[in-house]
Structures are given as structure tokens and as C-alpha cells.
Design an enzyme around this catalytic site. Sequence first.
Site, short mmCIF file in Angstrom:
data_model
loop_
_atom_site.label_atom_id
_atom_site.label_comp_id
_atom_site.label_asym_id
_atom_site.label_seq_id
_atom_site.Cartn_x
_atom_site.Cartn_y
_atom_site.Cartn_z
N CYS A 148 -3.90 2.32 6.33
CA CYS A 148 -3.78 3.66 6.24
C CYS A 148 -3.63 3.90 4.69
O CYS A 148 -3.31 2.94 3.75
CB CYS A 148 -2.38 4.12 6.86
SG CYS A 148 -0.89 2.90 6.34
N PRO B 179 -0.49 -0.62 5.17
CA PRO B 179 -0.57 0.17 4.24
C PRO B 179 -1.13 -0.38 2.90
O PRO B 179 -1.26 -1.30 2.61
CB PRO B 179 1.00 0.30 3.64
CG PRO B 179 1.58 -0.96 3.97
CD PRO B 179 0.94 -1.65 5.11
N ASP B 180 -2.09 0.70 2.35
CA ASP B 180 -2.60 0.37 1.11
C ASP B 180 -1.66 0.28 0.18
O ASP B 180 -0.35 0.82 0.26
CB ASP B 180 -3.59 1.48 0.86
CG ASP B 180 -4.67 1.42 -0.51
OD1 ASP B 180 -4.64 0.19 -0.82
OD2 ASP B 180 -5.36 2.12 -0.80
N MET B 181 -1.80 -0.36 -1.17
CA MET B 181 -0.95 -0.58 -2.13
C MET B 181 -0.16 0.86 -2.43
O MET B 181 -0.74 1.90 -2.58
CB MET B 181 -1.77 -0.85 -3.30
CG MET B 181 -0.74 -1.31 -4.67
SD MET B 181 0.15 -2.78 -4.33
CE MET B 181 -1.32 -3.90 -4.39
N GLY C 54 1.21 2.55 -0.49
CA GLY C 54 1.12 3.51 0.64
C GLY C 54 2.31 3.80 1.71
O GLY C 54 2.56 4.68 2.19
#
Length: 751
Positions: free
Chosen positions: A230, A263-265, A267
Site C-alpha cells: 500500500c 506498507p511502503d516506507m 506508509g
Amino acid sequence: MRFISFAVTAALLGLTSATNSSTSGLLKANGVTLGDWEAAYEKASAFVAGLTTDQKLALITGSSVSSSNGNFSALEFLDGDMGLQNYFFVSAFSLSSALAMTWDRDAIYAQAKAVGSEFYNKGIQVVAGPTSQPMGRTPWGGRNVEGFGPDPYLNGLATGLSTKGYVDAGVIPGGKHFLLYEQETNRTSSGGGGGGGGGGPGGANDKTLHETYLWPFYDAVKNGLGAVMCAMTKVNGTYSCENSDLLMKTLKTELGFPGLVWPDMNGQNSAEGSALGGEDYGSSSIWSTSTMKTLLSNGTLTEARLNDMTIRNLIGYYHVNLDNGLQPAMQDQDAYVDVRGNHSKLIRENGAKSMALLKNEGTLPLKKPRVMSVFGAHAGPVMGGPNAAMNVEGSGPTYQGHLATGTGSGQASVPYVITPYVALTIRAAQDATMMRWIMNDTYSSSGGSTLIQEGTDSTAVSPSYANYATNSDVCLVFINALSGEGADRTELYNEDQDTMVNTVADNCNNTVVVVNTVGPRLLDQWIEHDNVTAVLYGSILGQESGNAIVDLLYGDVNPSGRLIHTIAKNESDYNVELCYTAQCNFTEGVYIDYRYFDAKNVTPRYPFGHGLSYTTFKYSDLAIKTPSATTRAPRGNHTVGGNSDLWDVVGTVSARITNNGTLAGAEVPQLYLGFPDAADQPVRQLRGFERVELRAGQESIVTFNLRRRDISYWDVAAQQWLVASGKYQVYVGASSRDLRLTGAFSLRVKA
């Protein structure tokens, strides 16, 4: 890992009737038939049933766990699509955008499987890829080079085939970025969180979301996607990693996605929001044991949801058979474990397949030129390289060396780079060609220096664009455009490079321009110059880039690449610019790239799908076979990848393709459909393509299969993919504007 086999009831896992709603997003509670995921689900469920709450919380935050059922080692996640990042003795493959330019299903699958095998043999379980998005909503997007392009059909097939390649290599595909992540400006919460992710009143409407941005994820989920990243951004006002409509309802229920969301960094923004919104793997600092136990004790987080999160962290592992004990142990980054095999050959072949010949006035292929001059920093190596510390602060706008890999998450670990200069030097030596070069984009010979002492019969000449171009049989000018994670593009053309091209062309009547770019690169500053006789255009090709380019220049490979984006005449011809507010509204709807150009009748410089060959092809004998009637809505089982009958072939379109030239080559015939008005669709859109290799004089019948989803549109009121009654226009051609054959079919829709 060894497990004790036993039955696990729904009650044991907390999947009670209270959670059994169609939008719950919980596996086995949302009516999704798991199909070939069933065995993996049973294994994951059995293991989770033997875990304590502390162990479940450890597992979903990336820790290894031991239980009475056995041991589970934490999954290792790593970028990226071009190959393992920050590793020795691995390959640097073409970027996804280059791969998409092959329009070759076999090439796309083969590269993904090769990339996956390198991950597998280095002991990494999860590939942070394939990268469907950014798709390229705006040509100024900084990371467009990492995706498969702005057409959802082509993007979807490439994303799906890449997913299958990773699965078949034995690793877990982790598709990204979910969803509407289309620019770098304001992409993080510190920048407002809305960046490229929609948001605010309107945001991206439901029809736009489904028909453009969600479309490729259907293909990925159908082909075995085990993880989804995400994005950092918001979608319609809510963080992507906390957006239950996006993750629990759309991804996990509508698409039937069985895997984990991570999650993306940066996120993940909150414990409660991310856990309830649909994230399954997160930070131990945000999902601390005390915080999560508090959410469990007060009923905010149910045991059913915690079990679901834990199962989803395991199911992809079992689905790709990582539990068979055969994967090598994880290797240190600099360990001498060479996993490359013969991948250099594949990289060279795919690089050559991907470059599009946009213009050719008989100059190419080259035939032992007597004097050849080479210009531009892009022709040779960067001063120090090939690798540099990973940069996620943006880059460019050009690269002062040969651009063979991306930056940020799109950066490969390059073992070496074959530059055009090296490959051309070898060829010049073989052909007894005299070769001169200035590998600089802004060179001037103010000092009047010469290569050797001038004399009566000397070959000495003051090095300058004009002097080297004069009296050359062919002049090769190499230019590039660079951008990357962290910042968007600041230009779609470059004045220094364009001045160089024009200066060379003013003095050389046979000027060939080679372009490698991260997205649309405008050419109108010189494309109509009488002396620009050929243009070879592509994305970023990896470690064998120079060899691939020279294979094309000399005709060892006949060009067959096709554009995956429209090249406009002017920047103002593109309808979507960067958004500088915290939240962006996708008011253009589905009308991006060629769908906008067609709707507004804007003439492009080169259209989507364009690419020439050293031979020519004839199109004939259009044939259409479709049913006279079909149901309005799908009736198939709710499966992994949506309703099962969305994937049914409901018709075919075929055409005869003849190589009526003098050389063997590959053509890429493309099928476009125009829909009845009731479907509210663009003028026409891609719904099929095939790459066919033909000898001179050879012909072949090319057949395009139409799936039910290819003739469907998203109905917002019905919340379903529907088929409209009426007349469908059929176009088969060599690009979105070069339409050689036309026809039509009609459908009558039954209730």
C-alpha cells in the site's frame, strides 16, 4: 519447516458469523473460492491455530516464531523489478517500462522468472514487484519508468505475466503501489499525504479507479499475487494503508486477494487505522505488543482480524512452496554466490526487442560506414560507476553517462555496463570503420586543440560537434532523460541535448539520434530537421544496453519495439500536469495518454503503439467471431481474481499479417475496440496485441482473444462489471492511430 496436520474450524480461527459479510475482507468469510490457494490456506491456518497472541503479533511485525507446529523464519522483502538491490554477483535487467515496450508476452514472463530465480537463489522470499504503478497519469511523474505504462490493458497483461514469472521461480510477488500513486510531489504524510494519491472531494471516482488504476491488479491477483504494497499517499482522503474501502472491500473482497498487505516506507500511520483498514504486516513500533493487546482487549481489534492478518502473512509462503526446504539460505550482500546464469543473453535480447524505431529514411541499418562520429555523454560511461549510493531524492534531468539503470527503488545492482561506445568500438574494429567521438552534451573546442599534431596529410581536426560531424558518413547522437524516486520531472526535453542534436545535424546529412528515457521525451526541437534521418527510442535497458542498441543499429536485430506512451508535439498537448496541492483530484477520469489525445483529436508526434521495422507488413482478412447475446453481469463464482467468468474468452478477432518486405522481422498488430455509448468509454482502447515473427514473404493468421472483462465496463450503480448492448467497433492496426482494418460486431444483453 515441519507441521503437524490437523483440522482447524472456523470457530477456532475466530471467523464467526459476525464477521461473515461480503465486505469484511477476511479470508473464508467473504465468499471467495480460493481454488489453488486452498492448500496454502489450510497450511497457514493450521500453523496459526498453534500460536499464542504474542507469537501472532511477532509474526505480523516481521519476527521469526517457534511453536509446537514448527518454526517460521521471518520473510525477507527486497527491491526490485530490475534485480536484487545492493547485492554483488546479480544481474541488472531492463526496467519494467522497457520490458513493456517489447509488447512480447514471452519476453515479459521470461525476465520476471529470471529476476525471481536470482531472488530465490540469494535466499530472498518477497520481491517488491511487479510495479504496475505509477502508470503515467502525468508525463512529469518521477517514477513512471518503473511501471508498465498508462494503458490498463497492456499494463495489466505485463503485471500479470510478471506475477506468474515470480511465482514460477518460487518467490512471492509483491505488487505495488496500491493505489493511485502517480507522482512524487507531496507523496508522503509530511507533504500532506495526498500527493499522487487522489483525495479530497471527488478524488478519483469509482469508474476511473476500476477501469484504469485497479484493472492491472485484477491480472496480478489472478496470476498469483501474494503480497501488495500500500502506498504512502491518500486515496479519496484516507491513507492508502488505512483505507478499508480500498483494501478490505476492493482488494480483498472484490478482487479476492488472499495475500498480505504491507506498507511502503512511512506508509503506516497508526496502529488502529492500519490494522482495521486492511494492512497485514507492519512496524513493531506502531504495532507494539502492548498497543495491540489493548486494541484486542477493548474489542477494537477482533481475534478474527488478527488471525486473518497472521494467515495472510503465511499463505503466500506456502502458495509458492517455500516450505519445501529447498531454498538456499539468505546470503550476505557481498557473498560470492553468483546467481546470474546466462541472464546477460536474455537482457541483451529483451533490450533490443524493446527499442522502437520511430523514424528511418533509409539510414539504418548501418553497413560498414567509413567514418562514424559519436556524440553525447549518454554514449559512454559515467565518470565513476556503475553503481552509486541509492538516491530517493529525485535525479536528473539528464545523466552524464550511459543511463542503464534507474534510481531509488528502481535502481539495480549493476555488475558491469556495456556502453554504446564500447559496442560501437568493437564493431568499428571489425568493419575497419574510422570512429570519432565527443562524449559530452555541451562540448566546445575554445582552445582549438587537436588530437594529433597537424600536418599536410594529417587526420587531425579540432574536436567540435561541427568539425567531427563534417565529412562523416554517419553521426550517432545519444541522449537520455533521467528521473527517479523522490522528485518529479522538471522537463520533457533538454536544451543542451537538443542544441547538440541540431548542431550535429547542421553539419552531418546522416544524423541518427538514440534516446533512452524514463518517460515521454519530446523530439520536436529537431525531429523535422532534414538531416535527422533516423530515431531509435526506448527506456532503460540494463547491463547489456550498449550491445542491444548496436544490435539494432547494424541490423543484427530488426527493430520491433513499440511505444507504451504517446509522444506529444508540445508539453501543452498533455492534459495532466503535476498536482501541487496536498490532495489531487483525478478530474480527467480515464482520459490519459492516447485516450485523451483521441477524445480531443490532438495530433501526436508519435502515437501510442508506434514503431517501425527494417521490413514492411501488410494487414488483411479481418474476421470477427462473437456471440450474438450474453448476460449483462458476470455469473461466475467469486474467485481469486474476481468473478470467474470475467476471464472467459467470449469472442475472437483475427487478421492475416504478411511480411511483404525483404527482411525477416517482427510485427505487433494491435486490436482496439470502440464501445456502445451506454458504456461511456473512450473513443477506442487497446484490447489485444500479438508479436509475430515472420520471414520475408511469410504470412500468419493472428488471433486476438476477447475475454468477458475486455468488453465490460464498470457500472457505479450496480458496483459490477457489466456488458452493454449495442455495436462495438473493431480496429486492427500498427498503432492507436495507424488503423489498417476496421469492422464491427453487435451484442444483445440478456438479464
